[in-house]
Design an enzyme around this catalytic site. Structure first.
Site, short mmCIF file in Angstrom:
data_model
loop_
_atom_site.label_atom_id
_atom_site.label_comp_id
_atom_site.label_asym_id
_atom_site.label_seq_id
_atom_site.Cartn_x
_atom_site.Cartn_y
_atom_site.Cartn_z
N VAL A 99 28.01 16.02 -9.02
CA VAL A 99 28.95 14.89 -9.01
C VAL A 99 29.83 14.87 -10.27
O VAL A 99 30.77 14.09 -10.36
CB VAL A 99 28.23 13.52 -8.86
CG1 VAL A 99 27.63 13.36 -7.48
CG2 VAL A 99 27.19 13.30 -9.96
N TYR A 111 22.48 4.86 -21.14
CA TYR A 111 22.22 4.60 -19.71
C TYR A 111 22.69 3.19 -19.33
O TYR A 111 23.42 3.00 -18.35
CB TYR A 111 20.71 4.74 -19.45
CG TYR A 111 20.27 4.38 -18.05
CD1 TYR A 111 20.49 5.27 -16.99
CD2 TYR A 111 19.66 3.17 -17.77
CE1 TYR A 111 20.08 4.94 -15.70
CE2 TYR A 111 19.24 2.84 -16.49
CZ TYR A 111 19.46 3.74 -15.47
OH TYR A 111 19.06 3.41 -14.19
N VAL A 112 22.27 2.21 -20.12
CA VAL A 112 22.59 0.82 -19.79
C VAL A 112 24.11 0.61 -19.82
O VAL A 112 24.67 -0.10 -18.97
CB VAL A 112 21.84 -0.14 -20.75
CG1 VAL A 112 22.24 -1.58 -20.48
CG2 VAL A 112 20.33 0.03 -20.59
N ILE A 167 11.41 1.31 -10.09
CA ILE A 167 11.09 1.86 -8.77
C ILE A 167 10.24 3.11 -8.95
O ILE A 167 10.60 4.00 -9.74
CB ILE A 167 12.39 2.22 -7.99
CG1 ILE A 167 13.42 1.08 -8.04
CG2 ILE A 167 12.05 2.63 -6.56
CD1 ILE A 167 13.00 -0.22 -7.44
N ALA A 195 20.60 12.80 -2.99
CA ALA A 195 19.64 12.46 -1.93
C ALA A 195 18.55 13.51 -1.74
O ALA A 195 17.88 13.52 -0.72
CB ALA A 195 20.38 12.22 -0.62
N ASN A 221 24.68 7.10 -5.47
CA ASN A 221 23.29 6.96 -5.94
C ASN A 221 22.93 7.94 -7.06
O ASN A 221 22.10 7.60 -7.91
CB ASN A 221 22.34 7.16 -4.75
CG ASN A 221 20.91 7.36 -5.20
OD1 ASN A 221 20.22 6.41 -5.57
ND2 ASN A 221 20.46 8.62 -5.21
N LYS A 230 25.52 1.89 -16.61
CA LYS A 230 25.21 1.04 -15.46
C LYS A 230 26.01 -0.27 -15.52
O LYS A 230 26.30 -0.88 -14.48
CB LYS A 230 23.71 0.77 -15.38
CG LYS A 230 22.90 2.03 -15.05
CD LYS A 230 23.32 2.66 -13.73
CE LYS A 230 22.40 3.78 -13.28
NZ LYS A 230 22.83 4.39 -12.00
#
Ligand SMILES: NC(=O)c1ccc[n+]([C@@H]2O[C@H](COP(=O)([O-])OP(=O)(O)OC[C@H]3O[C@@H](n4cnc5c(N)ncnc54)[C@H](O)[C@@H]3O)[C@@H](O)[C@H]2O)c1
Length: 247
Positions: free
Chosen positions: A62, A153-154, A186, A12, A88, A157
Site C-alpha cells: 500500500v 502510530y497514534v 484485538i 487481508a 485496513n 491513526k
C-alpha cells in the site's frame, strides 16, 4: 447482506483484514484483497473460494501507488464496479520518541495514513461515477487515549480520523459514505508479538466487557458500516473496544 457487492480490502492476509474478507464473502460479496504478504493473501482467497465464496488475491504494497492502482484497475476490470473499500492495512511497532529515527516516523505515516490517500484516489472516481459507495477506514482507540511508546502510530491513526471526517463532507454529495472504526485491543497474531500477556490482561481490565476482543468483533461492525444498515451515517468513528473508551 452484501449480495453481489464488490469489496476491496487491504491487509487481508491475516488478522482483522482476513476476518473482514471472510465475513464479507460469507455475506455474498466478491472480495478483492491486497497484501504485501502475497502467499498469505493467496491462501486466504483460496480458502474463501473453497468455502463457496468469491475472492481474488493480489500481492502488493500500500506504500506503492503503482501496486495500488494496478490492484484497483484489476478489480474494476474483473468485477465491473466497486461498492466498498476497507482501508485496513497497518503496522504498529513500538518505539520511544527520543530514539525514533526519522525513517521510522515516515514509514509509519506512509503505511498507515498515506496508503489511504493512494487507495481513495484510485477508488473514489469509480464510486463518484456510480453515485454510491461505502468506505471504512481502520483507525485506533489509542488516538483517544494516547499510547506510550507509540507516538508515530497514534499520530497516523489521528490522521485517519481527520481524513475520514473531511472526505465524508466532500463526498456526501456523491452519496459516498466514509466512516471509521477505532478498535481497542484485538487479539491477533501480530498483537501477540508486541503485547505481553500481562499487558493484554491490563488492557482487558480497562474494558467494561471482561473478554479479549477478536478480529470478528471488528469485522461485524465493518459489515454494518459497509451495508445499507448504516445509510444514515457518514464521517463517524465507532469504538470497538469492549467499552474501554466511551467518547
Ligand atoms: N490488533 C489490534 O489490537 C488493533 C487495534 C487498533 C487498530 N488496529 C488496526 O487494525 C488494522 C489491522 O490490524 P491487525 O491487528 O489485523 O494487523 P495484522 O498485522 O494482523 O494484519 C495487518 C495486515 O496488513 C498487511 N500489511 C502491513 N503493511 C502493509 C503494506 N505496506 N502493504 C500491504 N499490506 C500490508 C500485513 O501483511 C498484514 O497481513 C491496522 O490498521 C491496525 O493498526 C489493530
Amino acid at each position: 447482506m452484501l449480495r453481489d457487492r464488490v469489496a476491496l480490502i487491504t491487509g487481508a492476509a491475516t488478522g482483522i483484514g482476513e476476518a473482514i474478507a471472510r465475513l464479507f464473502a460469507s455475506q455474498g460479496a466478491q472480495v478483492h484483497i491486497l497484501d504485501r504478504d502475497a502467499d498469505g493473501c493467496k491462501r486466504v482467497a483460496e480458502s474463501i473460494c473453497a468455502d463457496g465464496g468469491a475472492a481474488f488475491a493480489a500481492g502488493g504494497d500500500v506504500r506503492s501507488s503503482d501496486d495500488v492502482n494496478a490492484w484497483v484497475r484489476g478489480a474494476i476490470e474483473r468485477s465491473g464496479r466497486i461498492d466498498i473499500l476497507v482501508n485496513n492495512a497497518g503496522i504498529y511497532p513500538r518505539q520511544a520518541f527520543l530514539s525514533m529515527a526519522e525513517e521510522q516516523w515516515d514509514v509509519m505515516q506512509d503505511t498507515n495514513l498515506k496508503s489511504m490517500f493512494r487507495t481513495l484516489q484510485a477508488v473514489l472516481p469509480q464510486m463518484v461515477a456510480q453515485r454510491s459507495g461505502k468506505v471504512v477506514n481502520l483507525s485506533s482507540v489509542t488516538f483517544h487515549l494516547g499510547m506510550n511508546p507509540m507516538s508515530h502510530y497514534v499520530t497516523s491513526k489521528g490522521g485517519v480520523i481527520g481524513l475520514t471526517r473531511s472526505l465524508a463532507r466532500e463526498m456526501g454529495e456523491h452519496n459516498i459514505h466514509i466512516n471509521c472504526i477505532t478498535p481497542g485491543a484485538i487479539k491477533t497474531e501480530a498483537e501477540a508479538k508486541v503485547v505481553t500477556d500481562e499487558q493484554a490482561k491490563a488492557m482487558m481490565a480497562a474494558q467494561s466487557l471482561r473478554r479479549r476482543l477478536l478480529p470478528l468483533d471488528v469485522a461485524r461492525v465493518c459489515l454494518f458500516l459497509s451495508s445499507e444498515l448504516s445509510d444514515g451515517m457518514t464521517g463517524q468513528s465507532l469504538n470497538v473496544d469492549g467499552g474501554w473508551v466511551m467518547y
